[in-house]
Write an enzyme that holds these catalytic residues in place. Sequence first.
Site, PDB file in Angstrom:
ATOM      1  N   ARG A 216       0.849  -1.205   0.000  1.00 20.51           N
ATOM      2  CA  ARG A 216       0.000   0.000   0.000  1.00 20.51           C
ATOM      3  C   ARG A 216       0.884   1.254   0.000  1.00 20.51           C
ATOM      4  O   ARG A 216       0.592   2.233  -0.687  1.00 20.51           O
ATOM      5  CB  ARG A 216      -0.927  -0.007   1.225  1.00 20.51           C
ATOM      6  N   PHE A 232     -11.106  -5.176  -5.889  1.00 19.22           N
ATOM      7  CA  PHE A 232     -11.129  -6.000  -4.669  1.00 19.22           C
ATOM      8  C   PHE A 232     -10.608  -5.147  -3.502  1.00 19.22           C
ATOM      9  O   PHE A 232      -9.648  -5.504  -2.829  1.00 19.22           O
ATOM     10  CB  PHE A 232     -10.286  -7.272  -4.829  1.00 19.22           C
ATOM     11  N   ASP A 254     -15.622  -3.394  -4.723  1.00 19.68           N
ATOM     12  CA  ASP A 254     -15.667  -4.629  -3.938  1.00 19.68           C
ATOM     13  C   ASP A 254     -17.090  -5.165  -3.951  1.00 19.68           C
ATOM     14  O   ASP A 254     -18.063  -4.400  -4.016  1.00 19.68           O
ATOM     15  CB  ASP A 254     -15.221  -4.385  -2.491  1.00 19.68           C
ATOM     16  N   CYS A 341      -2.978 -14.283  -3.469  1.00 20.05           N
ATOM     17  CA  CYS A 341      -2.711 -14.724  -2.089  1.00 20.05           C
ATOM     18  C   CYS A 341      -3.085 -16.185  -1.901  1.00 20.05           C
ATOM     19  O   CYS A 341      -3.272 -16.650  -0.785  1.00 20.05           O
ATOM     20  CB  CYS A 341      -3.430 -13.828  -1.083  1.00 20.05           C
TER      21      CYS A 341
END
Length: 397
Positions: A216, A232, A254, A341
């Site tokens: 980030r 997302f 999202d 992930c």
Amino acid sequence: MSDEWFAASRRKQLTLRQGKERVAANRHPWIFAGAIGRESGPDDAALADLYDVRGTRIASGLHSPHSQIRMRALTFGDEELTPELLRARIAAAIARRRSILAHDTNAARLIHAEGDDLSGLVVDRYDDLLVVEIANHGLERLRPLIADVLREELKPRGIYFKNDLPARKIERLPLEPEWSGEGECQTTIRENGLQFIVEPASGQKTGFFLDQRENRALARAVASGRRVLNLFSYTGGFGVYAAAGGAREVENVDVSEGAIALAKRNHELNGVEGRFTTGDAFSVVRERAAAKEQYELVVCDPPAFAKSRGEVERAARGYKDVNLYAMKLVAPGRLLMTFSCSGHMDLDLFQKVIFSAALDAGRRASFVARLTAGRDHPVSLFAPEGEYLKGFLIEVR
Ligand code: SAH
């Protein structure tokens, strides 16, 4: 307290089958049921000692009567597994995070299971709250000891045991959360000087995706003047950073209404503007591509599409699809920051998926940076599958 579980009479004795001596030689903490020939001692033991056929103890660790992972080794050879050792490991893990928890950040993963030599245990700090996830029967028995060390070291306002890991079902452990603390189990954290509301009880994971903190920060560093699409978005993490970095426009997408509601509040909290779209990112990228929209930074951080090895192929198609459209949306010479992930999808496969997305999007592309989880998510060299998060910053030409 928990110390009685460490007595020899309270432990399980597990003896490896003939020919399985190598199981512990590489020091991977997971000892599987198939490697064990004989066993004795109480079934509800929190701890187990592992012996070879000659009767030499080769490891000690956390016991599980129900899981295929019968033991999570904490010590090997003649190192004694004592309450002091466990306390010292927890304290050492906390001490390792001191340089992260500086004045402008008060949230981090304090204990990352195997990466901190504490297989089965995750502890996240959110300002004055701690959120704990326990994945193993033995650790559940030792909960008073764990809570005691955490309280002593950190003096938190409260500890939330989230108890929602799928592994807990296999371990036959209760799935109801437990909160012991003052007031509500929610807080506003500071991360790299920005603020985020964290609600562990209703949130995903333990409440916030701490693993993306450094990525980030990278998004903030490259966002100046750019039109940003945050796919997302969850509670708007990358969006808030990009806006704080001077982005010209930021849109968060999202599928979860709750996540988008918090994303709005997080943008407000930080005094930055944002747009918010509740919807399916797969459809949104198609619509935007059809409308020939262009962005100068697209962030794509989907959930783990592959929850098991068998789902990897289907997951790869999902990653390719969304990345193909994401690339079409990147203005020439601008950036895509993309992640997987899924622990079951390794770096090699993810890179291939991104390659074929670029090929089908008809774009040239180069990696600018390879990305991983932050340094509060260490990965044991002895259990490398703990490295689940991988990403690329890509310049799309
Ligand atoms: N980047 C975020 C974390 C993303 S987690 C951060 O830094 O905090 C993945 C998010 O994807 C979750 O919030 C989940 O609600 C969302 N999601 C899952 N499936 C989706 C879909 N098909 N379309 C849009 N969002 C989706």
